[in-house]
Scaffold this motif. Structure first.
Motif, short mmCIF file in Angstrom:
data_model
loop_
_atom_site.label_atom_id
_atom_site.label_comp_id
_atom_site.label_asym_id
_atom_site.label_seq_id
_atom_site.Cartn_x
_atom_site.Cartn_y
_atom_site.Cartn_z
N VAL A 5 71.51 28.86 79.20
CA VAL A 5 70.70 27.64 79.13
C VAL A 5 71.47 26.63 78.27
O VAL A 5 71.90 26.95 77.16
N SER A 6 71.63 25.43 78.77
CA SER A 6 72.29 24.36 78.02
C SER A 6 71.24 23.43 77.44
O SER A 6 70.48 22.80 78.18
N GLY A 7 71.18 23.37 76.11
CA GLY A 7 70.22 22.48 75.45
C GLY A 7 69.20 23.23 74.62
O GLY A 7 68.56 24.16 75.12
N ALA A 8 69.05 22.82 73.35
CA ALA A 8 68.13 23.52 72.44
C ALA A 8 67.13 22.55 71.82
O ALA A 8 66.82 22.64 70.64
N SER A 9 66.61 21.63 72.65
CA SER A 9 65.61 20.70 72.13
C SER A 9 64.21 21.25 72.34
O SER A 9 63.66 21.90 71.47
N VAL A 10 63.62 21.04 73.50
CA VAL A 10 62.27 21.55 73.78
C VAL A 10 62.27 22.49 74.97
O VAL A 10 61.92 23.67 74.86
N ALA A 11 62.71 22.01 76.13
CA ALA A 11 62.68 22.84 77.34
C ALA A 11 63.54 24.08 77.18
O ALA A 11 63.16 25.17 77.62
N GLY A 12 64.72 23.95 76.53
CA GLY A 12 65.63 25.08 76.38
C GLY A 12 65.02 26.25 75.62
O GLY A 12 65.00 27.38 76.11
N PRO A 13 64.52 26.04 74.39
CA PRO A 13 63.90 27.13 73.65
C PRO A 13 62.65 27.71 74.31
O PRO A 13 62.41 28.91 74.24
N VAL A 14 61.83 26.87 74.96
CA VAL A 14 60.66 27.40 75.66
C VAL A 14 61.10 28.28 76.82
O VAL A 14 60.57 29.39 77.02
N GLY A 150 70.35 23.78 83.17
CA GLY A 150 70.54 22.59 82.36
C GLY A 150 69.21 22.14 81.78
O GLY A 150 68.31 21.74 82.52
N ALA A 151 69.09 22.25 80.46
CA ALA A 151 67.90 21.76 79.75
C ALA A 151 68.36 20.75 78.72
O ALA A 151 67.84 20.70 77.60
N ASP A 152 69.33 19.94 79.10
CA ASP A 152 70.06 19.09 78.16
C ASP A 152 69.76 17.61 78.30
O ASP A 152 70.62 16.76 78.06
N GLY A 153 68.54 17.28 78.70
CA GLY A 153 68.06 15.92 78.58
C GLY A 153 68.47 14.94 79.65
O GLY A 153 69.12 15.27 80.63
N THR A 282 70.26 25.35 88.06
CA THR A 282 69.09 24.50 88.21
C THR A 282 68.88 23.71 86.93
O THR A 282 69.54 23.94 85.91
N LEU A 283 67.98 22.75 86.99
CA LEU A 283 67.69 21.86 85.87
C LEU A 283 66.21 21.97 85.49
O LEU A 283 65.36 22.24 86.35
N VAL A 284 65.91 21.72 84.22
CA VAL A 284 64.53 21.78 83.76
C VAL A 284 64.27 20.65 82.78
O VAL A 284 65.16 20.22 82.05
N GLY A 285 63.06 20.12 82.77
CA GLY A 285 62.69 19.04 81.86
C GLY A 285 63.39 17.74 82.19
O GLY A 285 63.67 17.44 83.36
N ASP A 286 63.69 16.95 81.16
CA ASP A 286 64.30 15.63 81.38
C ASP A 286 65.61 15.69 82.14
O ASP A 286 66.00 14.73 82.79
N ALA A 287 66.32 16.80 82.06
CA ALA A 287 67.59 16.92 82.78
C ALA A 287 67.40 16.82 84.29
O ALA A 287 68.30 16.37 85.00
N GLY A 288 66.23 17.22 84.79
CA GLY A 288 66.00 17.21 86.22
C GLY A 288 65.00 16.19 86.70
O GLY A 288 65.10 15.70 87.83
N TYR A 289 64.01 15.86 85.85
CA TYR A 289 62.93 15.01 86.36
C TYR A 289 62.27 14.20 85.25
O TYR A 289 61.05 14.15 85.12
N CYS A 290 63.10 13.55 84.44
CA CYS A 290 62.58 12.72 83.36
C CYS A 290 61.71 11.60 83.93
O CYS A 290 62.17 10.80 84.76
N PRO A 291 60.44 11.49 83.52
CA PRO A 291 59.58 10.42 84.02
C PRO A 291 59.75 9.11 83.25
O PRO A 291 59.21 8.08 83.64
#
Length: 421
Positions: A5-14, A150-153, A282-291
């Motif tokens: 997992v790339s990114g340790a802000s919110v989506a990454g740790p969850v 990718g959970a890296d914003g 795959t991507l998660v959070g803002d990395a894939g679908y930032c509103p």
């Protein structure tokens, strides 16, 4: 099965938490040398994210670190008489389960939840991902993983490596956001002070446990401004220009730009991608679908997305060819809804006319003045965000005791549900 997992802000740790609970081996790589614990801004956790946090066993810490902001004073540009509003009543009308918390506090809480079960690598980033799962890093030796997330914003490095240029997915919604840390010389405690004008809104708030304060700036621009997302001096110059002469309070906040220990600036941009997955990535959070930062409920969306992705991978036995499409199907309606909410919220928070400025101030006053029942009904009738967040439902992806090392579901009962009721 090994997942990077790339990114340790919110989506990454969850995501790391739930993947380990489902029996996967997880490594998280983060560009920063350590968790960010200075600066940042307040984010909202709505009901589905609160429910997931409760499942993780961290809800008491989340509630303990809530900002406690419950009052708002609004000054319309050019008017001396402020409007005062009861934020607790507005938040309560919007969602029956809600917390405002500093992003850095939330990140630390989620990190702590699974830090002993996850390999964290700080001060490094991914430079290449091969189709067979070999990953190259700036500093560490190459390693092979079964899957990469990718959970890296918003400016995701993983998205850039896999999907090429960033700009073709960006949908600029005509506004910018700036946040800076400054001394809480006004002694704000539980109060949000806002100045609103046509096309620009500035606010300051202090959380009870911070010791300092945050100034928040939102402004409109018909065109995208010329700057690089890492060019801080240019960003500060743009911010000063956008808010020049608004009010002496705002001038004092801007005076702190050259002394602030933490500063954030970015466009309020949505990501529109046909798919968030390609091969084993795959991507998660803002990395894939930032509103849209600050306006679209992106933190709640990131928490829900991480929970769903981990659950679908577990449900598919780690088969990404089944899990990734299932994850995207579950999240599609929530993502599309969040985009609509963001556009509506941006229009309200950064009014485009004098009537809009008046409406923002008077609407907040009216809602806070009404009894709880009518105020809740009024908000739900007039805001798209309330309808969206109160309708979000996701499945229960409960890890088996064997997969989670005997820990099972921290909150217990499989019938808890994460739905809207």
């Amino acid at each position: 099965m090994r997942i990077l997992v790339s990114g340790a802000s919110v989506a990454g740790p969850v995501l790391a938490y739930w993947l380990t609970r489902h029996g996967f081996s997880v490594t998280v790589v983060e560009r920063a040398p350590a968790l960010r614990k200075t600066g940042g801004h307040a984010v909202d956790l709505f009901r589905p994210a609160m429910n997931i946090s409760e499942r993780m066993g961290v809800l008491p810490r989340v509630e303990e670190r809530a900002t406690g902001t419950n009052r708002m004073t609004v000054y319309r540009e050019g008017s001396r008489r402020p409007v005062r509003a009861d934020l607790s009543k507005i938040f309560g009308a919007t969602s029956d389960r809600h917390v405002e918390i500093m992003r850095d506090d939330l990140s630390e809480i989620y990190y702590d939840a699974a830090r002993d079960d996850v390999e964290y690598i700080f001060g490094d980033s991914i430079t290449a991902i091969s189709p067979d799962g070999e990953v190259r890093f700036e500093n560490a030796a190459p390693r092979r993983f079964d899957l990469v997330v990718g959970a890296d914003g918003l400016h995701s490095n993983v998205r850039r490596l896999i999907f090429d240029e960033e700009s073709r997915f960006n949908a600029f919604i005509g506004a910018y956001l700036g946040v800076l840390t400054l001394p809480n010389v006004s002694g704000l405690d539980g109060e949000l002070l806002i100045h609103v004008g046509v096309g620009r809104t500035a606010g300051m708030y202090g959380a009870r446990h911070l010791g300092d304060a945050r100034a928040l700036f939102l402004f409109r621009s018909e065109r995208e401004l010329d700057y690089h997302h890492r060019d801080v001096p240019r960003q500060k110059e743009l911010l000063r220009g956008a808010f020049a002469g608004m009010h002496p309070d705002v001038d004092r906040w801007l005076d702190e730009l050259d002394r602030t220990p933490a500063f954030y600036f970015d466009s309020i941009t949505q990501l529109h991608m046909d798919t968030w997955s390609q091969g084993k990535v795959t991507l998660v959070g803002d990395a894939g679908y930032c509103p849209g930062p600050a306006v679209g409920g992106s933190t709640t969306l990131a928490v829900v997305g991480a929970y769903v992705l981990a659950g679908e991978l577990a449900r598919a036995g780690g088969d990404h060819e089944r899990a990734f499409p299932a994850y995207e199907r579950v999240m599609a309606a929530h993502v599309h809804g969040s985009r609509t909410v963001a556009l509506s919220a941006a229009k309200t928070l950064i009014p485009t006319s004098h009537l809009g400025v008046w409406g923002l101030a008077q609407g907040a006053r009216l809602i806070s003045a009404l009894p709880t029942g009518p105020s809740r009904a009024l908000v739900r009738l007039t805001t798209k965000s309330a309808r969206l967040y109160n309708s979000v439902t996701v499945d229960d992806y409960l890890p088996s005791p064997a997969a989670s090392g005997g820990r099972g579901d921290p909150a217990g009962d499989p019938g808890d549900g994460l739905g809207s009721e």
